[in-house]
Design an enzyme around this catalytic site. Sequence first.
Site, short mmCIF file in Angstrom:
data_model
loop_
_atom_site.label_atom_id
_atom_site.label_comp_id
_atom_site.label_asym_id
_atom_site.label_seq_id
_atom_site.Cartn_x
_atom_site.Cartn_y
_atom_site.Cartn_z
N HIS A 257 -5.71 6.79 -2.48
CA HIS A 257 -6.65 5.85 -1.87
C HIS A 257 -7.87 5.66 -2.77
CE1 HIS A 257 -4.68 7.12 2.09
NE2 HIS A 257 -4.28 5.91 1.79
N HIS B 18 0.85 -1.21 0.00
CA HIS B 18 0.00 0.00 0.00
C HIS B 18 0.88 1.26 0.00
CE1 HIS B 18 -3.61 2.34 1.54
NE2 HIS B 18 -2.63 3.13 1.95
N GLU B 19 1.85 1.32 0.90
CA GLU B 19 2.72 2.50 0.98
C GLU B 19 3.58 2.64 -0.28
OE1 GLU B 19 1.98 4.65 3.17
OE2 GLU B 19 0.77 3.28 4.37
#
Length: 175
Positions: free
Chosen positions: A77, A67-68
């Site tokens: 997002h 995700h990061e």
Amino acid sequence: MAPLRIEKISCVKFVEASREQKYFVNITSDEVGCHCEDIGWRNHRTKVNIGLGALDQGCFRMGSIIHELLHVLGFEHQHVAHNRDEYVRIVWENINAENRINFHNNETYIGWNNYGEQYDYGSVMHYISNAFAKNISQPTIVALKTGGSKMGQRRGLSKTDVRKLNKMYKCPGHV
Ligand SMILES: [Zn+2]
């Protein structure tokens, strides 16, 4: 290894920065929590924090690290997509004023590109349904269509995430 996982499904390659390099992504565990300073490469030194914790929990889950890294590569997002109101309802009254910025989708500076893909509840970039909730037993994001139970998964990239990444970086075989 999260970078290897991304390399395996796309043409993106991670290379260790040399000491001479002025601009690079500094991946550190200096702080608590998982966050990334910038969305996309901004031609300066940037930082990703992966807060230390038990393996497979919190930031130390494969999906959380991916995700990061996807933020670094340019992903926002999923729940702030410009068409998100067709797919989710944000429960503003369950979000403290200082956290509401995490749910705004009125960004016009960078614009929004879904690379021709549908809204994806199962994206590794989607928040969990009670993210930033004042009352954590109540949601802050309510799905309006089927598939909402996938929200917040952190196992890894969804099929849509994979296609978007390949299109974003114009990997061979993708338009
Ligand atoms: Zn994020």
